[in-house]
Design an enzyme around this catalytic site. Sequence first.
Site, mmCIF file in Angstrom:
data_model
loop_
_atom_site.group_PDB
_atom_site.id
_atom_site.type_symbol
_atom_site.label_atom_id
_atom_site.label_comp_id
_atom_site.label_asym_id
_atom_site.label_seq_id
_atom_site.Cartn_x
_atom_site.Cartn_y
_atom_site.Cartn_z
ATOM 1 N N TYR A 131 0.821 -1.218 0.000
ATOM 2 C CA TYR A 131 0.000 0.000 0.000
ATOM 3 C C TYR A 131 0.853 1.266 0.000
ATOM 4 O O TYR A 131 0.325 2.371 0.115
ATOM 5 C CB TYR A 131 -0.931 0.012 1.220
ATOM 6 C CG TYR A 131 -2.066 -0.989 1.126
ATOM 7 C CD1 TYR A 131 -1.864 -2.251 0.582
ATOM 8 C CD2 TYR A 131 -3.328 -0.684 1.583
ATOM 9 C CE1 TYR A 131 -2.892 -3.169 0.501
ATOM 10 C CE2 TYR A 131 -4.366 -1.602 1.503
ATOM 11 C CZ TYR A 131 -4.137 -2.842 0.960
ATOM 12 O OH TYR A 131 -5.160 -3.758 0.879
ATOM 13 N N LYS A 178 3.786 -14.249 5.449
ATOM 14 C CA LYS A 178 4.013 -15.194 4.343
ATOM 15 C C LYS A 178 5.528 -15.259 4.108
ATOM 16 O O LYS A 178 6.028 -15.116 2.984
ATOM 17 C CB LYS A 178 3.256 -14.703 3.087
ATOM 18 C CG LYS A 178 3.202 -15.684 1.941
ATOM 19 C CD LYS A 178 2.175 -16.795 2.122
ATOM 20 C CE LYS A 178 2.311 -17.817 0.996
ATOM 21 N NZ LYS A 178 1.453 -19.002 1.186
ATOM 22 N N ASP A 211 -2.327 -17.777 4.608
ATOM 23 C CA ASP A 211 -3.344 -18.632 3.975
ATOM 24 C C ASP A 211 -3.916 -19.620 4.988
ATOM 25 O O ASP A 211 -5.127 -19.831 5.074
ATOM 26 C CB ASP A 211 -2.803 -19.327 2.715
ATOM 27 C CG ASP A 211 -1.356 -19.776 2.839
ATOM 28 O OD1 ASP A 211 -0.708 -19.425 3.832
ATOM 29 O OD2 ASP A 211 -0.863 -20.473 1.936
ATOM 30 N N ASP A 235 -5.826 -5.974 5.819
ATOM 31 C CA ASP A 235 -7.013 -5.491 5.107
ATOM 32 C C ASP A 235 -7.940 -6.673 4.812
ATOM 33 O O ASP A 235 -9.148 -6.634 5.081
ATOM 34 C CB ASP A 235 -6.548 -4.821 3.799
ATOM 35 C CG ASP A 235 -7.610 -3.922 3.196
ATOM 36 O OD1 ASP A 235 -8.708 -3.814 3.763
ATOM 37 O OD2 ASP A 235 -7.339 -3.336 2.131
#
Length: 339
Positions: A131, A178, A211, A235
């Site tokens: 972002y 991740k 995930d 988000d």
Amino acid sequence: MSARTHAITLIPGDGIGPEVAAAMVAVVEAAGSQTGCAFDWHSFECGAEAYAKNGEILPQAALDSIAANKVAIKGPTATPIGGGFSSINVAMRKKFDLYANFRPVKSLPGIKTHYPGIDLVIFRENTEDLYAGLELMVNPDIAQSLKIITRKGSTRIALAAFEYARKHGRKKVHAIHKANIMKLSDGLFLKCCQEVAAQFPEIAYAEHIVDNTCMQLVMNPWQYDVILTENLYGDILSDLCSGLVGGLGLVPGANLGKDCAIFEAVHGSAPDIAGQDKANPTALIQSAVLMLQHIDEAAAAAKVQAALEKVYAEGKTLTGDVGGSSGTKAFAEAVIAAL
Ligand code: NAD
């Protein structure tokens, strides 16, 4: 005029924004009048509709007002598509260095979901990651977005999460990442989280890959207490967590920096229901509860929260998104009556 008057910047925003903002203001005014405080709302038109009307998406006067008041509450704003506009939200978060996005996700009484008794909080880094808005066309067929993760950004969001956990008796912080794929960027984020976690030995610390976290949230969300994560994952997980407790109409948020705070709901401008008195103002009203706590009006905050919970427990005056048939205005009137 009351002894305690708070100057607050108000951005009603786009779509359902003005409707939920009017409901929120009415509830906060009523609670203030019962607890000895008053509000001087400095209201500004910002967003896609303001751009169409006045040619300005985020007027300087609104930014000056936030800088002066140090507290703002905003409805959702849409970004005009095309024309190279960047999101108002991203711009404000960067301008005021609102590095911590705080989102408490708590079940309200009377709402039927598959997940009763949810009570978790999300700390989402708010200024960097994908972002940061650093995108370029490498050539006409390749676009590149730069993911920026810094030691400073990661450490301060981790500190915010752990300090909150300590202050509010939360037991466990999960860092969501991740790093198995993004070894350097998410690796640095995790390293910073680990360093901060070591300063809070009384709080359990765990790491989950993003995930897997999505699956875990659907299977067993009760295992989470404080979720600490980067901007993009935060988000997405915020919307997922909203769904656990009854939808986007319910979950509040706060963008917190060192000097300034902007409160806003998780949801967007909901163009599909805008202007129809259908929007649920609970998310913005609960954002106002966070705001009242922030400005040390604990009595007003507690009153509003209790009134909301009473209206939900009674279940007679709810909006359509949570199974009722009442409108935005009728819901706000019911909350005011319950104060
Ligand atoms: P959205 O949150 O506006 O809507 C998703 C769904 O949830 C819709 O079906 C909508 O009707 C419903 N919904 C949302 N809020 C509700 C409420 N208070 N009461 C009842 N139902 C509600 O998401 P979107 O459709 O992806 O985005 C629409 C616009 O909002 C886009 O322009 C987006 O950029 C903007 N947006 C702004 C913010 C913000 O200002 N903070 C956040 C997210 C999206």
